[in-house]
Design a protein around this motif. Structure first.
Motif, PDB file in Angstrom:
ATOM      1  N   THR A  92       0.797  -1.228   0.000  1.00 53.41           N
ATOM      2  CA  THR A  92       0.000   0.000   0.000  1.00 53.41           C
ATOM      3  C   THR A  92       0.831   1.279   0.000  1.00 53.41           C
ATOM      4  O   THR A  92       0.273   2.373  -0.043  1.00 53.41           O
ATOM      5  CB  THR A  92      -0.932   0.029   1.225  1.00 53.41           C
ATOM      6  OG1 THR A  92      -0.151   0.078   2.422  1.00 53.41           O
ATOM      7  CG2 THR A  92      -1.821  -1.210   1.271  1.00 53.41           C
ATOM      8  N   ILE A  95       0.040   4.663  -1.808  1.00 57.83           N
ATOM      9  CA  ILE A  95      -1.021   5.509  -1.252  1.00 57.83           C
ATOM     10  C   ILE A  95      -0.440   6.424  -0.185  1.00 57.83           C
ATOM     11  O   ILE A  95      -0.797   7.612  -0.106  1.00 57.83           O
ATOM     12  CB  ILE A  95      -2.166   4.639  -0.684  1.00 57.83           C
ATOM     13  CG1 ILE A  95      -2.827   3.850  -1.813  1.00 57.83           C
ATOM     14  CG2 ILE A  95      -3.192   5.507   0.039  1.00 57.83           C
ATOM     15  CD1 ILE A  95      -3.895   2.883  -1.328  1.00 57.83           C
ATOM     16  N   ARG A  99      -0.738  10.043  -1.480  1.00 55.97           N
ATOM     17  CA  ARG A  99      -2.031  10.532  -1.001  1.00 55.97           C
ATOM     18  C   ARG A  99      -2.010  11.039   0.437  1.00 55.97           C
ATOM     19  O   ARG A  99      -2.647  12.038   0.752  1.00 55.97           O
ATOM     20  CB  ARG A  99      -3.060   9.393  -1.098  1.00 55.97           C
ATOM     21  CG  ARG A  99      -3.426   9.026  -2.520  1.00 55.97           C
ATOM     22  CD  ARG A  99      -4.560   9.895  -2.985  1.00 55.97           C
ATOM     23  NE  ARG A  99      -4.767   9.816  -4.426  1.00 55.97           N
ATOM     24  CZ  ARG A  99      -5.689  10.526  -5.058  1.00 55.97           C
ATOM     25  NH1 ARG A  99      -6.467  11.361  -4.361  1.00 55.97           N
ATOM     26  NH2 ARG A  99      -5.828  10.440  -6.352  1.00 55.97           N
ATOM     27  N   TYR A 120      -9.591  13.297   4.314  1.00 59.09           N
ATOM     28  CA  TYR A 120     -10.447  12.309   3.670  1.00 59.09           C
ATOM     29  C   TYR A 120     -11.041  12.855   2.369  1.00 59.09           C
ATOM     30  O   TYR A 120     -11.185  12.129   1.382  1.00 59.09           O
ATOM     31  CB  TYR A 120     -11.546  11.927   4.660  1.00 59.09           C
ATOM     32  CG  TYR A 120     -12.401  10.751   4.245  1.00 59.09           C
ATOM     33  CD1 TYR A 120     -11.828   9.533   3.890  1.00 59.09           C
ATOM     34  CD2 TYR A 120     -13.791  10.854   4.255  1.00 59.09           C
ATOM     35  CE1 TYR A 120     -12.623   8.453   3.539  1.00 59.09           C
ATOM     36  CE2 TYR A 120     -14.587   9.779   3.909  1.00 59.09           C
ATOM     37  CZ  TYR A 120     -14.003   8.576   3.546  1.00 59.09           C
ATOM     38  OH  TYR A 120     -14.795   7.509   3.207  1.00 59.09           O
ATOM     39  N   SER A 124     -10.191  13.743  -3.493  1.00 58.37           N
ATOM     40  CA  SER A 124     -11.106  12.586  -3.538  1.00 58.37           C
ATOM     41  C   SER A 124     -10.491  11.349  -2.889  1.00 58.37           C
ATOM     42  O   SER A 124     -10.680  10.215  -3.347  1.00 58.37           O
ATOM     43  CB  SER A 124     -11.520  12.271  -4.990  1.00 58.37           C
ATOM     44  OG  SER A 124     -12.243  13.344  -5.558  1.00 58.37           O
ATOM     45  N   ASN A 125      -9.784  11.563  -1.786  1.00 59.06           N
ATOM     46  CA  ASN A 125      -9.209  10.412  -1.075  1.00 59.06           C
ATOM     47  C   ASN A 125     -10.268   9.422  -0.630  1.00 59.06           C
ATOM     48  O   ASN A 125      -9.983   8.228  -0.461  1.00 59.06           O
ATOM     49  CB  ASN A 125      -8.416  10.902   0.146  1.00 59.06           C
ATOM     50  CG  ASN A 125      -7.003  11.333  -0.208  1.00 59.06           C
ATOM     51  OD1 ASN A 125      -6.448  10.918  -1.223  1.00 59.06           O
ATOM     52  ND2 ASN A 125      -6.419  12.180   0.628  1.00 59.06           N
ATOM     53  N   TYR A 126     -11.492   9.895  -0.447  1.00 64.64           N
ATOM     54  CA  TYR A 126     -12.555   8.998  -0.013  1.00 64.64           C
ATOM     55  C   TYR A 126     -12.806   7.892  -1.026  1.00 64.64           C
ATOM     56  O   TYR A 126     -13.350   6.837  -0.684  1.00 64.64           O
ATOM     57  CB  TYR A 126     -13.851   9.778   0.242  1.00 64.64           C
ATOM     58  CG  TYR A 126     -14.365  10.535  -0.953  1.00 64.64           C
ATOM     59  CD1 TYR A 126     -15.177   9.922  -1.897  1.00 64.64           C
ATOM     60  CD2 TYR A 126     -14.050  11.880  -1.135  1.00 64.64           C
ATOM     61  CE1 TYR A 126     -15.656  10.626  -2.997  1.00 64.64           C
ATOM     62  CE2 TYR A 126     -14.512  12.593  -2.223  1.00 64.64           C
ATOM     63  CZ  TYR A 126     -15.313  11.951  -3.158  1.00 64.64           C
ATOM     64  OH  TYR A 126     -15.771  12.649  -4.249  1.00 64.64           O
ATOM     65  N   LYS A 127     -12.392   8.080  -2.272  1.00 66.73           N
ATOM     66  CA  LYS A 127     -12.551   7.035  -3.278  1.00 66.73           C
ATOM     67  C   LYS A 127     -11.602   5.858  -3.022  1.00 66.73           C
ATOM     68  O   LYS A 127     -11.746   4.800  -3.630  1.00 66.73           O
ATOM     69  CB  LYS A 127     -12.326   7.602  -4.677  1.00 66.73           C
ATOM     70  CG  LYS A 127     -13.409   8.604  -5.108  1.00 66.73           C
ATOM     71  CD  LYS A 127     -13.188   9.073  -6.521  1.00 66.73           C
ATOM     72  CE  LYS A 127     -14.250  10.104  -6.923  1.00 66.73           C
ATOM     73  NZ  LYS A 127     -15.587   9.502  -7.033  1.00 66.73           N
ATOM     74  N   PHE A 128     -10.635   6.057  -2.120  1.00 61.08           N
ATOM     75  CA  PHE A 128      -9.723   4.988  -1.741  1.00 61.08           C
ATOM     76  C   PHE A 128     -10.137   4.336  -0.422  1.00 61.08           C
ATOM     77  O   PHE A 128      -9.365   3.552   0.144  1.00 61.08           O
ATOM     78  CB  PHE A 128      -8.288   5.532  -1.621  1.00 61.08           C
ATOM     79  CG  PHE A 128      -7.686   5.941  -2.928  1.00 61.08           C
ATOM     80  CD1 PHE A 128      -6.873   5.075  -3.641  1.00 61.08           C
ATOM     81  CD2 PHE A 128      -7.944   7.195  -3.463  1.00 61.08           C
ATOM     82  CE1 PHE A 128      -6.323   5.450  -4.853  1.00 61.08           C
ATOM     83  CE2 PHE A 128      -7.399   7.590  -4.674  1.00 61.08           C
ATOM     84  CZ  PHE A 128      -6.579   6.709  -5.381  1.00 61.08           C
ATOM     85  N   GLN A 129     -11.337   4.651   0.030  1.00 62.87           N
ATOM     86  CA  GLN A 129     -11.825   4.135   1.309  1.00 62.87           C
ATOM     87  C   GLN A 129     -11.623   2.631   1.393  1.00 62.87           C
ATOM     88  O   GLN A 129     -11.999   1.875   0.509  1.00 62.87           O
ATOM     89  CB  GLN A 129     -13.312   4.471   1.455  1.00 62.87           C
ATOM     90  CG  GLN A 129     -14.072   3.720   2.534  1.00 62.87           C
ATOM     91  CD  GLN A 129     -13.867   4.286   3.920  1.00 62.87           C
ATOM     92  OE1 GLN A 129     -12.747   4.519   4.334  1.00 62.87           O
ATOM     93  NE2 GLN A 129     -14.962   4.494   4.641  1.00 62.87           N
ATOM     94  N   PHE A 133      -6.140   2.292   2.411  1.00 65.65           N
ATOM     95  CA  PHE A 133      -6.030   3.721   2.695  1.00 65.65           C
ATOM     96  C   PHE A 133      -5.783   3.969   4.176  1.00 65.65           C
ATOM     97  O   PHE A 133      -4.862   4.698   4.561  1.00 65.65           O
ATOM     98  CB  PHE A 133      -7.307   4.441   2.254  1.00 65.65           C
ATOM     99  CG  PHE A 133      -7.327   5.902   2.572  1.00 65.65           C
ATOM    100  CD1 PHE A 133      -6.546   6.791   1.864  1.00 65.65           C
ATOM    101  CD2 PHE A 133      -8.125   6.397   3.601  1.00 65.65           C
ATOM    102  CE1 PHE A 133      -6.559   8.153   2.155  1.00 65.65           C
ATOM    103  CE2 PHE A 133      -8.151   7.747   3.897  1.00 65.65           C
ATOM    104  CZ  PHE A 133      -7.366   8.628   3.172  1.00 65.65           C
ATOM    105  N   CYS A 136      -2.348   3.370   5.740  1.00 67.30           N
ATOM    106  CA  CYS A 136      -1.409   4.471   5.495  1.00 67.30           C
ATOM    107  C   CYS A 136      -1.696   5.651   6.413  1.00 67.30           C
ATOM    108  O   CYS A 136      -0.770   6.305   6.912  1.00 67.30           O
ATOM    109  CB  CYS A 136      -1.492   4.893   4.029  1.00 67.30           C
ATOM    110  SG  CYS A 136      -0.955   3.601   2.885  1.00 67.30           S
TER     111      CYS A 136
END
Length: 416
Positions: A92, A95, A99, A120, A124-129, A133, A136
């Protein structure tokens, strides 16, 4: 007389604040989402002694062989180094580099709690929920907490409001599956001999196996055999790792009840909260779960609806101590104990020690999978399990020093 959940927990050696099945059902009608939200609401950290901004200058990912570290520095010269969850960071780390770490540069570390939402949303970090994610994020969070602890002189427990217990009892966990029952018994005896643990956990079923065992009838043989070998004074836990549907989980759980096991971990597929709830509602043995969870809202739903009896956030998978503490506080409001799942990498057992030292509803034993290969020095605790107990460090931050030469030998990870 019918065995209530409270009386079962008493005979199994579980903490006395667990409530009876009857009371639990009553609480389901009185505890609300608003109650849980209020219990989890911040602030959590006590950083009043840090009066000036702690602006983050850099956050680096370091690699030494198979181990990953995070080194953080502030503009005024403060520093912190922690061990990440190395087994997951190997996959990971892009990320983290692309990110997570860049978000924190230029931020005031004291504002960590309020910055989670912004992090978050950013890019659009929430798309890596998901676990990748939040693993990290946990690495970054723990580095920030370490630096804040060094600046303030406070331990992790002190920063989270005060240490409630400085010595933590552990259950020694076996990661084996697929070995013969006699082989597992020998391995468990070795673990107990090494640590003096008064509680052990082993694995049942076949892991995400749709009711198949890792070896034919291994589970049915192990459940009575472990009790027979270790006797009535040993606290026994067992983990199915999502092996069963509700029908078969209840069948296995009934065997565990007969031999007075203390909890049944993750009996059904971890994301099938509804099948798990069927098992919890049916059995008197406590059901534990939550290690794969990454959503605060799903934890809230699970606690509100009594999907499990023992709540198990993983401090790395779930995004760190701050988010996991909010889960523990929701569980406490609902009368449920919390014990962190330990993913067995880096210095995870040290993170878990601190977490269990300050939450109000720590279960009687913390998971322990052995020492780390990362060289370190700790002045306030040997960090070894003696007679089933490990002493929590009391120094600033996580209270230990990773070997400076080991850090110097580590390489900065800069590209994917």
């Amino acid at each position: 007389m019918k065995t209530t959940r409270r009386s079962f927990l008493s005979t199994a050696g579980i903490i006395p604040f667990m409530i009876s099945k009857k009371t639990l059902a009553s609480d389901s009608n009185t505890i609300t989402i608003d109650d849980l939200d209020r219990a989890a609401a911040g602030p959590l950290l006590h950083l009043e002694g840090i009066r000036e901004a702690v602006t983050i200058k850099s956050m680096e990912l370091l690699r030494n062989g198979n181990e990953f570290l995070v080194r953080i520095r502030s503009t005024n010269g403060a520093e912190g180094v922690i061990a990440a969850n190395s087994s997951r960071m190997r996959d990971t780390y892009p990320i983290f580099i692309n990110r997570v770490a860049p978000f924190w540069i230029g931020k005031d570390a004291r504002e960590i709690e309020t910055l989670f939402g912004e992090m978050y949303r950013q890019g659009s970090n929430y798309k890596f929920q998901g676990l990748a994610f939040w693993i990290c994020v946990a690495a970054a969070e723990m580095a920030i907490l370490e630096m804040l602890g060094r600046i303030s002189g406070l331990s992790i427990g002190q920063m989270f409001g005060g240490v409630k217990q400085g010595e933590i009892a552990v259950y020694r966990a076996s990661g084996n599956r697929g070995n013969r029952p006699e082989e597992e018994i020998e391995y468990l005896q070795k673990l107990v001999e090494e640590t003096g643990a008064k509680a052990i956990k082993f694995r049942l079923g076949g892991r995400m196996s749709n009711n198949r065992d890792s070896l034919p009838e291994r589970t049915e043989a192990l459940i009575p055999m472990v009790r027979d070998v270790f006797g009535d004074k040993m606290t026994l836990y067992a983990d199915a790792n999502s092996s069963y549907d509700a029908t078969n989980a209840i069948r296995i759980g009934r065997m565990m009840e007969e031999y007075k096991y203390a909890f049944f971990e993750e009996p059904c597929p971890f994301d099938d909260l509804w099948e798990t709830k069927k098992v919890t509602d049916t059995l008197t043995i406590p059901v534990a779960g939550g290690e794969q969870e990454f959503s605060l809202r799903r934890f809230r739903w699970s606690i509100l609806n009594r999907v499990v009896d023992v709540v198990q956030p993983d401090l790395h998978y779930f995004g760190g101590l701050i988010r996991s503490t909010r889960v523990a506080l929701m569980a406490a409001k609902a009368g449920l104990p919390c014990t962190p799942h330990m993913s067995g990498s880096g210095m995870g057992y040290v993170n878990s020690l601190h977490f269990c030292s300050y939450i109000p509803n720590a279960a009687p034993h913390m998971e322990y999978k052995g020492m780390s290969d990362i060289p370190f020095h700790c002045e306030t605790s040997p960090l070894k399990c003696v007679n089933g107990i490990i002493k929590t460090p009391t120094g600033p931050g996580f209270g230990l020093e990773i070997d400076p030469d080991y850090i110097k030998e580590s390489q900065v990870v800069t590209t994917i």
